[in-house]
Every structure is written in C-alpha cells, then in structure tokens.
Design a protein around this motif. Sequence first.
Motif, short mmCIF file in Angstrom:
data_model
loop_
_atom_site.label_atom_id
_atom_site.label_comp_id
_atom_site.label_asym_id
_atom_site.label_seq_id
_atom_site.Cartn_x
_atom_site.Cartn_y
_atom_site.Cartn_z
N UNK A 42 30.79 134.18 36.20
CA UNK A 42 31.36 133.23 35.33
C UNK A 42 32.50 132.01 35.39
N UNK A 43 32.62 131.96 34.33
CA UNK A 43 34.08 130.74 34.84
C UNK A 43 35.32 131.99 35.22
N UNK A 44 36.00 131.05 36.03
CA UNK A 44 37.11 132.11 36.91
C UNK A 44 38.45 132.33 35.67
N UNK A 45 38.70 133.64 35.25
CA UNK A 45 40.29 133.87 34.85
C UNK A 45 40.74 132.12 34.44
N UNK A 46 41.30 131.55 36.15
CA UNK A 46 42.49 131.02 35.95
C UNK A 46 41.67 129.41 35.00
N UNK A 47 40.29 129.17 35.26
CA UNK A 47 39.31 127.92 34.42
C UNK A 47 39.35 128.22 33.33
N UNK A 48 39.06 129.89 32.82
CA UNK A 48 38.80 129.90 31.15
C UNK A 48 39.42 129.22 29.99
N UNK A 49 40.85 129.60 30.39
CA UNK A 49 41.56 128.53 28.94
C UNK A 49 41.02 127.52 28.96
N UNK A 50 41.14 126.19 30.13
CA UNK A 50 40.55 124.99 30.46
C UNK A 50 39.11 124.57 29.77
N UNK A 51 37.91 125.89 30.07
CA UNK A 51 36.95 125.63 29.89
C UNK A 51 36.73 125.69 28.36
N UNK A 52 37.17 126.96 27.28
CA UNK A 52 37.16 127.18 26.46
C UNK A 52 38.30 125.95 25.45
N UNK A 53 39.18 125.26 26.26
CA UNK A 53 39.24 123.57 25.23
C UNK A 53 38.80 122.85 24.99
N UNK A 54 37.47 123.18 26.24
CA UNK A 54 36.26 122.08 26.72
C UNK A 54 35.46 122.38 25.52
N UNK A 55 34.81 123.25 25.16
CA UNK A 55 33.97 123.64 24.45
C UNK A 55 35.36 123.49 23.38
N UNK A 56 35.47 123.55 22.22
CA UNK A 56 36.37 123.07 21.84
C UNK A 56 36.15 121.53 21.32
N UNK A 57 36.32 121.38 22.06
CA UNK A 57 36.29 119.63 21.97
C UNK A 57 34.97 118.77 22.01
N UNK A 58 34.05 119.96 22.87
CA UNK A 58 33.23 119.07 22.36
C UNK A 58 32.04 120.11 20.77
N UNK A 59 32.75 120.87 20.24
CA UNK A 59 32.24 121.52 19.76
C UNK A 59 32.78 120.23 17.84
N UNK A 60 34.31 119.82 18.18
CA UNK A 60 34.69 119.37 17.68
C UNK A 60 33.68 117.76 17.02
N UNK A 61 33.19 117.19 18.36
CA UNK A 61 33.11 116.19 18.30
C UNK A 61 31.26 115.74 18.03
N UNK A 62 30.83 117.15 17.90
CA UNK A 62 29.63 117.57 17.44
C UNK A 62 29.83 117.40 15.68
N UNK A 63 30.47 117.93 15.44
CA UNK A 63 30.53 118.07 14.34
C UNK A 63 30.71 116.92 13.20
N UNK A 64 31.85 116.28 14.54
CA UNK A 64 31.98 114.83 13.47
C UNK A 64 30.92 114.08 13.75
N UNK A 65 30.12 114.34 14.72
CA UNK A 65 29.10 113.24 15.51
C UNK A 65 28.22 113.42 14.14
N UNK A 66 27.00 114.53 13.87
CA UNK A 66 26.49 115.16 13.09
C UNK A 66 25.30 114.36 13.62
#
Length: 455
Positions: free
Chosen positions: A150-174
């Motif tokens: 899975x994502x490395x410990x170093x990459x995890x914070x950025x990956x989670x930040x990108x995941x939440x950005x994706x989620x917010x975007x999809x909620x807005x777009x509906x």
Amino acid sequence: MNENEKIDSLIKELSLLPGISNENARKLEAKFRLEFNFNSNHIEGNTLTYGETKLLLIFDKTEGAHDMREFEEMKAHDVAYRWIKELAEDKSYMLIERDIKQLNQIILVRPFWKEAETPDGQATRRQIQVGEYKQHPNSVRLQNGEIFHYASPIDTPMAMHELMDWYYSEVDKKELRPVELAAILHYKFVLIHPFDDGNGRISRLLMNYVLLSNDLPPVIIKSADKKNYLNALNQADTGNLNAFVKYIAQQLIWSLNLQLKATKGESIEDDDDVYKQVALFKKEQLNIYNNKPIKTFELVTKVYRNLISKVIIDLEHKVTVFDDLFEEVQTKYYLKFTQGKTKEELFDNLYSLDTFINTEIDNFYNLDVLNSTEINLNAISWEKEFKSSINEKIANTRFKVQIIFEKRSFIIELYNTSEVFQFPYVQNFTESEITSIVNNLYKGVFEKIQANTQK
C-alpha cells in the motif's frame, strides 16, 4: 432491471409509504447496528459469535472464551458506528481528516502489539499506534503468493489529503450517485491503507457515512460473503472499478429491502438469522458453559433473590397498566420444585410464591446434612390472562413468563416470542441490566396485546 434501477425503484416505493412507526424504526436500527458491528469485525477476524455480540452490545455482558481485546474492539466499533451516524445526520457538516483519525482511535481503543511482516515477507512484531497514520510500510499477501504494498508511510499524508480533496470535489459536483461515491471512497481508502491497523473497518464506516448522509440505509458486508467482497476489490485492482460499485449496490438493495419490510411492519429477520441461531444453538449444546458451575439449590436460590424476584415484581407492576382495558384479569404463578420427586405448586399471588420459595430456602440452610443438589427449583412460571376488553376490540390475551433452571444456565423467556435471555449461574446483575430485561419483556407483552387488537 440493473442495480441502479432497482435502488431507485425501492427508494420510490419507500417514499410512497406512510412513515415507519417508532417501534419498527427502533427494531430496524437495532438490526442494522447488530449486523454491521458483527459482520465488519468478523471479516477482520474477531471471533465473537452473533449471539455473543448481541449479548455484549445490548446487555453489556461478556460470554465465551475470547480475549478481552475482542470484546473491547466490538464495543468500540459500535461507538464508532453511532458516531458516524451522528455526523451523517448533520447535513451542514463535512467529514475531515481529523474525523478519520478519530475513528481509528475509537475502534482500536489503545496501542497494542501485533504480529506483522517485514517488506520482504519476514515475520515480526510491531506496536500499533492508534489515531495516527502508519509509521511502517504495510502490505497484503495476494492469493498468488505475491505481496501487494500500500502507500508508503511517507506518501500517506499527501495521499489522504488528495483523497479528501477528491471527496469534497465529488460532493460538490453531485455527478456520482451516493452508492457510487460510497463505494469508490471505500476502495480509494483501502488502496492507501493509512493506518497500521483497522483500515478495513474504517473503510466500511466511511462508506456508510456517505450513504447515511444521503438518507440511505447502511450497507452490511456479510462475513459469510467475504470471498465475493474481496473478489470485487480485486477486480477493482485490475481496473474494473464498476465491479466493486456493483457489488456494493447489491448490498444496498438488501438494506433497502430490509427497510421496506420494517416500514410495512413485516418481519425483518432474514435467512441468515436461522444459520446464526443454529450455530449458537450448536455451540451451546457443545457445552459453551462447560467451565461454569453446575446448578445447585444454593446457586438457583441466589439467582432468585438477586434477579428473578426483582424481575417478576417489576414486570408485575408494569403490566397492571393494561388491567383497566379489560373486564377480567387473572394471574397465576406456577412453581416446579424437586424435593424427592418433582411437584408443581400453584399460587394466586406473588406474595404467596415468594413466601413459599423463601421458606424452602431457609429450610435448606438449616439442614446441614442435606446435599445442595437434592433440592432444586426447576422452573417458575407467571401467567396472566386479560379477558373481555371494555371496547370489545382486543381479543383475550394470555402471556406466560417462564424462568427455567437448566444444568449450567438459566433462561428467562416470554413464552412463544423472541424475548429470550440465557445466563450462567455465576452472572452478576446491575440495576440497569435488570431494568433492560424487564423492559424487553414488557415490550413483548405490549406487542402481544397490540397484535390482538382490531384495526
């Protein structure tokens, strides 16, 4: 009809029905809560049975030979489930990363040591931190023997930040249907596996947050269907994300059908329940209580004084609320008592029953040479019959509460209903637990009277 069409059809059918009654809504929520907690934890290896899970979550009692951590994590998972329901009910609230870390802290309870593998597949032990992103690489061994990282410990914070950005975007777009958004969020989270432990359970909690926030019921991934669940995830790994979305949609259809039954006032017991009941029955027959004390007169009478008499007195008082709906009310108490041979005593009031039992108890303790297995209370029955309703709309209703004293456990049941409680003789009971038993029996009595009432 495909999955989306079926979901839309069920939602429309629900919208055309009168609102669900408070009682059926309570039963439905209890069903979803129990199913989700049991199955989500069972998928991850928790060994509590369905019956033990129900005993723990509803009565706060532990039963069976399990590590204390399994009990703790089941209760903690229930706390997490109820919390995401609260978040989902607040339509103005948007899930944030801190909430996801909080979920991990809730379900894992506290730091602990766990068996693990090094990146090259070697066995090791690792301390699992709670509420923090992983500090070590994590991976899974695939069916073909290969290891997927899975994502490395170093990459995890950025990956989670990108995941939440994706989620917010999809909620807005509906643009995505709620079930699509829920399933894809689940899959994307699993790909990151941001924590050292608890990722599967959190992925299903997040999925249900999305569904609940869109006024849909939660999805239950049955542990018995784990193979198909993992296969759908594997198909998504190969690029077929629709296969996983379709799988989650099929589970949502099950939940919607359950909600539809409850709204109509129909039984919400599903086919799987009989298998759970059979498994629990089999386990009980194979001496689940084989490490518990065998019934003696002394143990039974302690149970009577500490629990049974309190339950009967409280329930007797509560059901008098129905007396003025009928012209005639009859109450009888039966006691099966062994002293040399089995006999049945009939009492017309609670005072006479209690006096008889306590006299026998006193006699027992005054006989030093008497072995405690020679005198036994076998069963106590309380029967009440309501006759001739004053408005002639309620049929005559008779109910019976039985307390049956078996070899290693005793049973309290409302005869011919699902209100059944079984406990070993070593059980200690708090006032809140006694109240819970009484309230469930009282509810069963009310349901019997209600069922006998003309609409």
